[in-house]
Design an enzyme around this catalytic site. Structure first.
Site, mmCIF file in Angstrom:
data_model
loop_
_atom_site.group_PDB
_atom_site.id
_atom_site.type_symbol
_atom_site.label_atom_id
_atom_site.label_comp_id
_atom_site.label_asym_id
_atom_site.label_seq_id
_atom_site.Cartn_x
_atom_site.Cartn_y
_atom_site.Cartn_z
ATOM 1 C CG PHE A 1 -9.032 17.310 7.091
ATOM 2 C CD1 PHE A 1 -9.581 17.479 5.831
ATOM 3 C CD2 PHE A 1 -8.961 16.012 7.603
ATOM 4 C CE1 PHE A 1 -10.054 16.402 5.096
ATOM 5 C CE2 PHE A 1 -9.425 14.917 6.877
ATOM 6 C CZ PHE A 1 -9.967 15.108 5.625
ATOM 7 C CG LEU B 1 -5.220 16.127 14.620
ATOM 8 C CD1 LEU B 1 -4.671 17.535 14.418
ATOM 9 C CD2 LEU B 1 -6.586 16.194 15.301
ATOM 10 N N GLY B 2 -7.359 13.798 11.297
ATOM 11 C CA GLY B 2 -7.618 13.433 9.911
ATOM 12 C C GLY B 2 -6.611 14.108 8.997
ATOM 13 C CB SER B 3 -5.534 15.165 6.332
ATOM 14 O OG SER B 3 -5.209 16.245 7.178
ATOM 15 C CG ASN B 4 -1.495 14.667 10.943
ATOM 16 O OD1 ASN B 4 -1.195 15.498 10.081
ATOM 17 N ND2 ASN B 4 -1.471 14.953 12.232
ATOM 18 N N GLY C 1 0.857 -1.187 0.000
ATOM 19 C CA GLY C 1 0.000 0.000 0.000
ATOM 20 C C GLY C 1 0.888 1.230 0.000
ATOM 21 C CG HIS D 1 -14.268 8.930 9.998
ATOM 22 N ND1 HIS D 1 -15.366 9.682 9.669
ATOM 23 C CD2 HIS D 1 -13.222 9.489 9.330
ATOM 24 C CE1 HIS D 1 -15.002 10.647 8.833
ATOM 25 N NE2 HIS D 1 -13.701 10.548 8.609
ATOM 26 C CB SER E 1 -2.941 -1.455 -0.680
ATOM 27 O OG SER E 1 -2.112 -2.426 -1.275
ATOM 28 C CG HIS E 2 -8.403 0.120 3.274
ATOM 29 N ND1 HIS E 2 -9.531 -0.253 2.578
ATOM 30 C CD2 HIS E 2 -8.825 1.042 4.174
ATOM 31 C CE1 HIS E 2 -10.583 0.393 3.064
ATOM 32 N NE2 HIS E 2 -10.175 1.189 4.024
ATOM 33 C CB THR E 3 -3.272 3.515 0.577
ATOM 34 O OG1 THR E 3 -2.377 2.920 1.517
ATOM 35 C CG2 THR E 3 -2.903 4.976 0.375
ATOM 36 C CD GLU F 1 -11.803 15.133 9.934
ATOM 37 O OE1 GLU F 1 -11.951 14.012 10.471
ATOM 38 O OE2 GLU F 1 -10.850 15.869 10.169
ATOM 39 C CG LEU G 1 -14.291 7.656 5.022
ATOM 40 C CD1 LEU G 1 -14.366 8.066 6.476
ATOM 41 C CD2 LEU G 1 -12.834 7.551 4.578
#
Lengths: 583, 249
Positions: free
Chosen positions: A117, A390-393, A14, A233, A44-46, A246, A243
């Protein structure tokens, strides 16, 4: 057993695994790389990440702000030296992806665009519409095709690490197409095998996220760190758990309860206006938003739907044009899976298991305590996410630490002593025996589907959004019981070619081991911090628990717990402040 | 929630036991909002643990679960039970690929073709990272964005009549991917890719049936990419004949 000799073996292809492979190929083109994955890289889950990747690039934003947001967001459980490195490398890595062709969304000027975000003071989340993970993964995969030293082993399921002379020197893997076990003899191994969301009944995660990498390292004696921190989430679609990014709220979406009331203002996240406003209301951190849902549900203010209790995500005021431009996938997903068009209707959402903050214990170089073994991405805990990511990290994390894992693994491969071939072979035979024993096992009255469901149920009841001594104790005991019963599962399908009965069975084995670490780490942390909220210890306790949990594998028995000080450099633990008082 | 009993007729092929593929029927109590993949998972969990197929994300983005559903290539996670006609649902592995087992096909040829079109940024002049991002206007992005959306599910290869006849054909997804890079304002590699894309096995093998675009679950429209490449490759050919170079500089 065939032995494949290589210099660096990477488990998982991934985002982190591909970035690591490219880093090895670029920093040490003469080294051979085996990139081993149980699925083709683009599966892959990415691929499913939507909202974007954080990195400071715009005027008015600062590295210090990204540092402070991340550390406070993680409720001061982050290692601050790692966060420092992370925020500095973030813009470099995201720019590198731009150079490799990632189709980042743009401003009119042609510069990369960023969006707000949750928990981030300033706009710093780079995005490619709402398919950021998809584009990052495909950009990395396609770029990886340039490097002749990267040899892929697609659809090989890794089972065990080979440890000889106190070093990690290989990995065993089953080739799905033939069922044959292969042994990779190598000088360094990088685990980049993703998270473990499938331990839970309701998750955004793909079915492949089954803790394999974590369990492999754990069995080899490497501790799993901070496993009690499980991210819910706040906005998953009910029923499927799909999903909704965010980014919906970053673009201005709001959350309302059954009365149409923006309930987050009752949980120290208000006042609601002006909106949108960074670090307030719907742009608060994920742990706080998911906890607010739990309270609303207790108060009877959620909406009863045919999928259970939900709240509503309202995007209607964004208008069709903006939704199509910035959130096209969200519109498609909501229409397809809950029959709701966000342009005109309220979308039902509820919290859903999304991400493991914890994972394989590594240092700032992505190195584990086992020489020769490195880890990066969701399976690892370095730790920049602390008690709440934190989202997007995380997309940025897999780039920064994937690269770092690759470079350090390459360096290690150059200096490593000669491989202990006979010992590796012995280890390989033991790994093979573990699989053949499974094939030979007679009917023992246990069924893998039943075990998985019981594991799912107990993880939700004992390691959910709010936890208590009794429920966690029950979950610990239940996982111990399930692990015992697991030894009586037998394979109904004994064939060799693409045997998914075997695959699922081994995956459940991995999940049960990692679940044991989650449950015991949670039980032993007698405080509330970030995503670990207890009804019996409601406050954070820095005196006793400003520490990382380390869970050590003890065979069939309960994990042994140990603790490690958090690295604090310049941000002393303080209050997490969101809403009107946020700075 | 209301349930609907469905019969799934699934192609089985286990190379260690079966001489040839055969169909096995399963009765599945389906929820009204299920997709075909949910029904197949029900079979796997409750009726027959030996059934093998690929899947992961359940949200139409990982590209694993392409299969033939009632004769058409589609993602099983995005095909809703409610949209299927009554009667048994016929489920087979993706057409035009060898069967590895049950619904799992051999992807080697597809993967090799993706690689062959050099699907990565090719630049004659490098730009150091310290100089930051390349500028790219939203209009420049729009020119290739659609072709970045391919999830590699390979449904288009199953639908393509030319790929069925000529296995050497590079095929829709790989050609669309080459076009994606060719159209990217940051890329300078079109002439390098034309060695493959403008060859006999490249765009000229396409008969423009358009089936690829019809079945694409992400609306990539590979057929339009191929047509644009045919035009570009013709122009390049004339330019070279006139001694004016060709390809993008």
């Amino acid at each position: 057993m065939e032995i494949i000799k290589t210099d660096v073996a990477i488990i998982g292809a991934g985002g982190a695994g591909l970035r690591a492979a490219i880093a090895v190929a670029e920093s040490a083109p003469d080294l051979n790389i085996a990139l081993i994955s149980k699925v083709y890289p683009m599966r892959s889950h990415t691929v499913a990440a939507e909202g974007g990747a954080a990195g400071v690039i715009k005027q008015g934003d600062t590295l210090e702000d990204h540092f402070n947001d991340t550390v406070a967001g993680g409720d001061w459980l982050c290692d601050q030296d790692a966060v420092d490195l992370f925020i500095r490398q973030a813009p470099v890595e995201l720019t590198q992806l731009e150079h490799w062709g990632c189709p980042w969304s743009r401003e009119k000027s042609g510069h990369v665009a960023v969006r707000p975000f949750g928990g981030m003071k300033n706009e710093r989340t780079w995005f490619a519409a709402d398919k950021s993970g998809f584009h990052i993964l495909h950009t990395l995969f396609q770029t990886s095709l340039k490097y002749p030293s990267i040899k892929r082993y697609d659809e090989f399921y890794c089972t065990d690490l080979m440890v000889a002379d106190g070093r990690c020197q290989g990995v065993s893997a089953i080739e799905m197409r033939t069922g044959l076990m292969q042994l990779f003899q190598t000088r360094s191994v990088i685990i980049a095998a993703g998270g473990a969301g499938w331990m839970f009944p309701f998750t955004t995660n793909g079915a492949i996220k089954t803790a394999d990498g974590m369990a492999m390292a754990y069995r080899a004696g490497v501790p799993l760190k901070d496993m009690e921190f499980v991210q819910y989430h706040p906005t998953g679609l009910p029923g499927t758990g799909i999903l909704l990014t965010e980014g919906c709220r970053g673009e201005g979406g709001i959350l309302v309860n059954k009365d149409g009331y923006r309930y987050l203002q009752d949980y120290d996240l208000g006042p609601p206006d002006p909106w949108p406003r960074n670090k307030a209301m719907e742009l608060g951190p994920r742990d706080r938003l998911s906890q607010a849902f739990w309270h609303e549900q207790k108060k009877g203010r959620t909406v009863a739907s045919r999928w259970g209790d939900v709240v509503h995500l309202d995007l209607r005021h964004l208008g069709e044009k903006k939704i199509n431009e910035k959130l096209p996938l969200v519109r498609d997903l909501a229409a397809s899976y809950v029959g709701t068009d966000p342009v005109h209707e309220l979308v039902p959402v509820r919290p859903v298991v999304h991400y493991m903050m914890g994972g394989i214990h590594t240092d700032i170089d992505a190195a584990t305590p086992l020489p020769g073994l490195y880890a990066a991405g969701e399976c690892a805990c370095v730790s920049i996410n602390g008690a709440n990511r934190l989202g997007s990290n995380s997309l940025t994390e897999l780039l920064v630490f994937g690269k770092r894992a690759g470079e350090h693994a390459a360096e290690h491969a150059r200096s490593a002593a000669q491989p202990a071939e006979s010992e590796i072979r012995r280890e390989g035979e033991a790994a093979r025996k573990r699989v053949t024993d499974l094939f030979l096992r007679e009917e023992g009255g246990e069924n893998i589907t039943t075990l998985r469901k019981e594991m799912n149920e107990t993880m939700e009841s004992g390691a959910g959004i709010y936890r208590s001594e009794d429920s966690m104790r029950e979950t610990c005991d239940k996982i111990t019981e399930l692990r015992e019963r697991y030894s009586r599962v037998h394979l109904e399908d004994k064939s060799n070619v693409f045997n998914t009965n075997m695959l699922y069975t081994m995956e459940v084995g991995s999940m049960l081991e990692a679940a044991h670490a989650v449950a015991f780490s949670a039980l032993n942390r007698k405080e509330s911090r970030g995503s670990h909220q207890r009804l019996d210890y409601t406050a954070r306790d820095d005196d006793k628990f400003l520490k990382h949990s380390l869970a050590y594998f003890q065979g069939e028995g309960e994990p042994r717990m140990d603790y490690l000080d958090v690295v604090i450099t310049r941000s002393q633990p303080g209050q997490r402040v969101y809403g009107g008082k946020a700075k | 929630m209301t349930q609907r009993a469905m019969e799934l007729s699934i192609l089985r092929y286990r190379p260690e036991e079966d001489d040839k593929p055969w169909f096995q029927n399963y009765q599945v109590p389906c929820e009204e909002d299920w997709v075909v993949l949910d029904a197949i998972n029900y079979v796997k969990d409750h009726l027959d643990s030996s059934l093998s197929y690929r899947w992961s994300c359940h949200m139409a983005v990982c590209g694993s679960c392409g299969m033939m559903i009632n004769g058409d290539p589609a993602l099983s996670c995005k095909t809703f039970i409610r949209d299927l006609r009554s009667g048994p649902v016929r489920i087979e592995p993706l057409a035009n690929f060898p069967i590895e087992r049950d619904l799992v096909v051999v992807m080697d040829d597809f993967m090799e073709k993706l690689q062959r079109v050099k699907p990565y940024m090719i630049r004659k002049t490098g730009k150091p990272l310290e100089e930051g991002e390349h500028l790219q206007s939203p209009a420049q992005l729009k020119k290739f964005k659609q072709y970045t959306l391919c999830i590699n599910c390979a449904c288009c290869y199953s639908a393509c009549p030319q790929y069925a006849l000529i296995p050497e054909f590079i095929g829709p997804a790989a050609l669309a991917l080459a076009h994606r890079y060719n159209q990217d304002s940051r890329d300078q590699g079109r002439d390098e890719r034309e060695d493959v894309t403008a060859s006999n096995e490249g765009v000229w093998d396409c008969s423009f049936a358009g089936a690829c675009s019809d079945v694409c679950p992400k609306h990539v429209d590979p057929a339009s990419a191929v047509q644009q490449m045919k035009i570009a490759s013709t122009v390049d050919w004339f330019m070279r004949r006139l001694g004016l170079g060709g390809g993008k500089s």
